[in-house]
Design a protein around this motif. Sequence first.
Motif, mmCIF file in Angstrom:
data_model
loop_
_atom_site.group_PDB
_atom_site.id
_atom_site.type_symbol
_atom_site.label_atom_id
_atom_site.label_comp_id
_atom_site.label_asym_id
_atom_site.label_seq_id
_atom_site.Cartn_x
_atom_site.Cartn_y
_atom_site.Cartn_z
ATOM 1 N N LYS A 273 0.801 -1.220 0.000
ATOM 2 C CA LYS A 273 0.000 0.000 0.000
ATOM 3 C C LYS A 273 0.840 1.280 0.000
ATOM 4 N N PHE A 274 2.109 1.170 0.443
ATOM 5 C CA PHE A 274 2.957 2.365 0.539
ATOM 6 C C PHE A 274 4.286 2.113 -0.167
ATOM 7 N N SER A 275 4.884 3.180 -0.655
ATOM 8 C CA SER A 275 6.160 3.048 -1.351
ATOM 9 C C SER A 275 7.285 2.766 -0.354
ATOM 10 N N TYR A 278 8.562 5.984 1.253
ATOM 11 C CA TYR A 278 7.699 6.512 2.316
ATOM 12 C C TYR A 278 7.873 5.697 3.605
#
Length: 782
Positions: A273-275, A278
């Motif tokens: 869901k997140f890079s 990040y």
Amino acid sequence: MRALAVALLEALFLLLVAPVLLFAGWLALSLIDLLSLFRSKRLNPDEAVRSRAVSVVIPTWNGKHHLQANLASVVSALEGNSDNEILIVENASEDGSAEWVRTAFPQVRVLALEENLGFGGGSNAGFAAAKNDIVVLLNNDMRVEPDFLGPLLDGFTDEKVFAVSAQIFFSDPAKRREETGLTRGMWGGRGFLLGHVIDERVDRLFPTFYAGGGSSAYDRRKFLELGGFDPLLHPFYVEDADISYMAWKRGWKVLYAPGSVVYHEHRGTIGKKFSAAYIARTIRKNQILTVWKNIHEPGKLAQHFVGLWGALLAHLLLGVGPMPGRPGPRAVLAAFGQLAQACGTRWRARGLAAVSDTEALRRPLGGYYRDRFAQLDPEPRELSVLMVSPYGIEPPIHGGAVFMNQTARHLAKLCRLHLYCMVDEERELASNQALDQVCASVELELRRSNGAPEAGVMQPYAVQQFWSREREWRLHRALYLSQADVLQVEYTQLACYRPAFDRIATVLFEHDVYFQSVARSLGRVPQTSLKAAYAFEYLRALRFERRALRGFDAVQVCTRANREYLESFAWNAPPIEEGYRAGIDVSRYAFTAENREPDTLLFVGNFKHPPNQAALEWFVREVFPLVRESRPQTRLIAVGAQAMGFRERLEGPGVEMVGEVDDIRDAMRQYAVFVAPILSGSGVRVKLLEAFAAGIPVVSTTIGAEGLAETSGEIVHISDEAEGFAAAALRLLADPTEAAALAVRARREVEERWDMARITCALEKRYRELVRGKRGNATATR
């Protein structure tokens, strides 16, 4: 142009704004500390948990596929106890997770949240809703073994246990094992250094720095008392380290149960869901905020802000990018955006702390944990001793190894002796491991060099070569697993691992007084540049040695001269004692005073040791030519390990560089006269004790005979001048009768004063005195 503008703005921020921000941050946190001094602190009494049943809490967000793969294993593991419960905390998912759970597992409770509170917020909601004293917190991508629960519950041994962590494996065995459940944490100056440890030796309950948030059992009441996972660290990561560190500061324990096994799909939800950028930036931001919340010692807080400034300068001037423990500008700015919130959590954390940061950082280390929490008998029926050596001791190829080897063999008959030895080469592993036939356990470490010495630090060169945080952790692990009552540290350079124990006795054996050895070498260094380096090393060694001694309960030295010399420098030191370690097993040396090979001189020494190098060079160049003038047939036989580099330099007429031999006693039985032309160093020369026991007459310098003889001619001939040394050697070569008489007197001396069997009995009694004294004092203090 845009890239250039961004770079200029970043440079201006780092040079002008960052120092102001860092100072303001330090000032704000220090003000909280000052105000905290004026409030009273009331901590709730500790209570034992009821461990008959558990509540398993699984936060999830759009993780239906993980629940489908893993939830059945959890349900199966909890069957058989109707009081157990499973609670799925639904973080406002959009994939139908709640509906699927209610249909597939109607016995599982679902707590549906109206918004996504992140891992920490969802976990807190689950803890609040749980009905049992123990809450097992699992990630939704965690599969468990059927018997995973028992070891976790067994870990709640008393009212001070806060959490117990399971052992973690990855579902994909091909992945590098980045998390294990056994965690290590330490203060790195800029912040916490956190990591997982793979260590198969840890086979029982063991202290761990933090309990992983998705793989551990918690005391629910304690968790809620600490405020749960802090919203300061939203949306994810470092929450578990934060609350575990708070628990250690509260005076509680965090444990690891290797028998509880779970399997993790690492970052199965967040990673999708997140890079990665990040996630990494969030971790670095939360690492900063964890320090701002939890580090309350002024010195460490100042270190942190200086370290942050250094990291930003490295980023600007050297182009060093962000990495674990070294945040970049964006992470620092993000942390400052939450400074006010951090001040509030710091205020609360200070009100919950019962011990200092220094103490809280020590307690997760195995040795400290045993010292602080274990039930220790003031009068152990059988002592457990951990002996730590920087070198291998089997075979004993140098004097220090002889002391350690023969002490170990005798001490193992009197107590449970555990060895921790470092070796430099793989070929040493098998021979040293064979000592487990004598000792209770043997652990070997193939030591890697720490690289070139650093001139700009205050640690002496010898200490730099042996210090590492990983080794410190392993030594404490060895103390815990061996259930040590006594820590016996060999050589000054290992004094860097001096622990501050309340009830475990600690003893340092200084085989030689290091700063004295350096001082004696200083006078023989020809180059001016080297003299400066030696002088600086002397000052560093003196500073280090005086400070390090204070961390031990007793310091052992070889001779009275060593003791008196060290006492003249080491003010406020513990007792400095001789007579407990310097000796040999006399029965191992057959006495042969006659029928020796005529016109032979024997030199023995490990040629890695600089005093041996200098001694042989002086003898070959200054003394041996004088001997050969009178007796041209005389041969010098040089025996010892690490001799390869000396063959070309010193071999010549009459000089034979034999190198390493299987048994030095063969050479001592064969040759006519033993020479010890030692010009530097400190302590007792084991080679002389061996020569005395074997019956080979000895000629030595004053330093070589230090601690053994002060008068020439009684048990050894002594001379510091080349002419006098040569004359004494020639006298013994020419008169075998006088040589044999000298050898008889020397053998009697070593039998009466230096026999290892008698010395080691006294050593074991001394250990008991130290243990009795420490535990009696600790009991009285408590």
